[in-house]
Design an enzyme around this catalytic site. Sequence first.
Site, PDB file in Angstrom:
ATOM      1  N   GLY A  75       2.667  -1.204   4.303  1.00 36.74           N
ATOM      2  CA  GLY A  75       2.710   0.214   3.951  1.00 36.74           C
ATOM      3  C   GLY A  75       4.137   0.649   3.681  1.00 36.74           C
ATOM      4  O   GLY A  75       4.709   0.384   2.622  1.00 36.74           O
ATOM      5  N   GLY A  76       4.742   1.301   4.665  1.00 38.88           N
ATOM      6  CA  GLY A  76       6.069   1.910   4.506  1.00 38.88           C
ATOM      7  C   GLY A  76       7.111   0.997   3.871  1.00 38.88           C
ATOM      8  O   GLY A  76       7.851   1.421   2.978  1.00 38.88           O
TER       9      GLY A  76
ATOM     10  N   GLY B 279       2.272   2.166  10.797  1.00 41.62           N
ATOM     11  CA  GLY B 279       3.282   3.211  10.686  1.00 41.62           C
ATOM     12  C   GLY B 279       3.987   3.550  11.995  1.00 41.62           C
ATOM     13  O   GLY B 279       4.672   4.567  12.082  1.00 41.62           O
TER      14      GLY B 279
ATOM     15  N   ASN C 119       0.869  -1.174   0.000  1.00 41.33           N
ATOM     16  CA  ASN C 119       0.000   0.000   0.000  1.00 41.33           C
ATOM     17  C   ASN C 119       0.907   1.225   0.000  1.00 41.33           C
ATOM     18  O   ASN C 119       1.493   1.568   1.022  1.00 41.33           O
ATOM     19  CB  ASN C 119      -0.879  -0.039   1.263  1.00 41.33           C
ATOM     20  N   TRP C 120       1.020   1.864  -1.172  1.00 42.61           N
ATOM     21  CA  TRP C 120       1.949   3.001  -1.287  1.00 42.61           C
ATOM     22  C   TRP C 120       1.398   4.267  -0.626  1.00 42.61           C
ATOM     23  O   TRP C 120       2.101   5.238  -0.488  1.00 42.61           O
ATOM     24  CB  TRP C 120       2.244   3.273  -2.775  1.00 42.61           C
ATOM     25  N   LYS C 121       0.100   4.242  -0.260  1.00 44.16           N
ATOM     26  CA  LYS C 121      -0.529   5.445   0.310  1.00 44.16           C
ATOM     27  C   LYS C 121      -0.238   6.642  -0.607  1.00 44.16           C
ATOM     28  O   LYS C 121      -0.218   6.474  -1.809  1.00 44.16           O
ATOM     29  CB  LYS C 121      -0.046   5.662   1.755  1.00 44.16           C
TER      30      LYS C 121
ATOM     31  N   GLU D 129      -7.070   4.855   7.689  1.00 43.59           N
ATOM     32  CA  GLU D 129      -6.818   6.267   7.333  1.00 43.59           C
ATOM     33  C   GLU D 129      -8.000   6.858   6.578  1.00 43.59           C
ATOM     34  O   GLU D 129      -8.271   8.055   6.653  1.00 43.59           O
ATOM     35  CB  GLU D 129      -5.505   6.371   6.538  1.00 43.59           C
TER      36      GLU D 129
ATOM     37  N   SER E  76       3.059  -2.253  10.376  1.00 41.07           N
ATOM     38  CA  SER E  76       4.493  -2.345  10.686  1.00 41.07           C
ATOM     39  C   SER E  76       5.117  -3.685  10.310  1.00 41.07           C
ATOM     40  O   SER E  76       6.012  -4.170  11.005  1.00 41.07           O
ATOM     41  CB  SER E  76       4.748  -2.009  12.162  1.00 41.07           C
TER      42      SER E  76
ATOM     43  N   GLU F 232      -5.755  -4.867  10.433  1.00 43.26           N
ATOM     44  CA  GLU F 232      -4.719  -3.877  10.695  1.00 43.26           C
ATOM     45  C   GLU F 232      -5.043  -3.126  11.990  1.00 43.26           C
ATOM     46  O   GLU F 232      -5.856  -2.196  11.977  1.00 43.26           O
ATOM     47  CB  GLU F 232      -4.649  -2.855   9.554  1.00 43.26           C
TER      48      GLU F 232
ATOM     49  N   HIS G 184      -9.665   1.318   4.736  1.00 41.93           N
ATOM     50  CA  HIS G 184      -8.414   1.486   5.487  1.00 41.93           C
ATOM     51  C   HIS G 184      -8.671   2.457   6.641  1.00 41.93           C
ATOM     52  O   HIS G 184      -9.465   3.388   6.503  1.00 41.93           O
ATOM     53  CB  HIS G 184      -7.322   2.019   4.559  1.00 41.93           C
TER      54      HIS G 184
HETATM   55  P1  PGA Z   1       2.654   0.225   7.643  1.00 42.40           P
HETATM   56  O1  PGA Z   1       1.192   0.477   7.029  1.00 42.40           O
HETATM   57  O2  PGA Z   1       3.169  -1.047   7.067  1.00 42.40           O
HETATM   58  O3  PGA Z   1       3.450   1.426   7.211  1.00 42.40           O
HETATM   59  O4  PGA Z   1       2.478   0.132   9.125  1.00 42.40           O
HETATM   60  C1  PGA Z   1       0.320  -0.587   6.793  1.00 42.40           C
HETATM   61  C2  PGA Z   1      -0.982  -0.088   6.202  1.00 42.40           C
HETATM   62  O5  PGA Z   1      -1.472   0.962   6.633  1.00 42.40           O
HETATM   63  O6  PGA Z   1      -1.543  -0.716   5.282  1.00 42.40           O
END
Ligand code: PGA
Length: 243
Positions: A224-225, A164, A8-10, A93, A203, A158, A91
Amino acid sequence: MRQLIAGNWKMHGRLADIAAYAAALRQAPSHVDLLVCPPFPLLDRFAGALNGSPVALGAQDCHPEAQGAHTGDVSAPMLKEAGASYVILGHSERRENHGESNAVVCAKTRAAMAAGLTPIVCVGETAAEREGGVAEQVVRTQLHHSLPADFSGVIAYEPVWAIGTGKTPTEADVAAMHGAIRAALVSQLGAARGGVKILYGGSVKPANAASLLALPEVGGALVGGASLKAEDFLAIAAGAPAV
Ligand code: PGA
């Protein structure tokens, strides 16, 4: 079941990043399915760069309707046309920053399925909910109201507090939650539909991937990251158990 490792590149990445990333992903291990979900403007170019590779492409949201007067929104058929085969929905977010309710997530999930996309529906508790001992109850409620009765797709668990932050639940907590999600899915959707893949997200990195991916009922990861660097994303994929 083959595991799915989804990136997930956000709101990260530029057109100039695509070629090298897509080329690196051609070295992907063959025992897992890989998926990249970049921002909307990168989809079309990414689809071209991934052409002929087994790596799938996805988006990070869609509107519940196929078209209409919805400034700034993107519909599921548009994503399909741009080369996506998956879409991340609900998600945390989106739920938090855009006020998305379970009902909205459910409508988006229906739209994604109708357009032939595979929805990845995200659920997860906050830190306060975990500390209050209601994490499983919160997640069951999200599943109950976010999934249509004919759901087919993928679930991503999640924990909001793990996204994050570098923090992850204990392996026992991940296993317990994935078991609870499986039980809830089977009771809500029936044995056949309830057998969908359940990803863990929050994470995930090369150092913890193998132990998380080996847990019962973990069918892959939503990353994500650590998905932004092809090298780290591939190292996570390499940690998936062989099938
Ligand atoms: P993260 O994000 O791996 O940076 O914790 C995961 C996500 O929000 O899908």
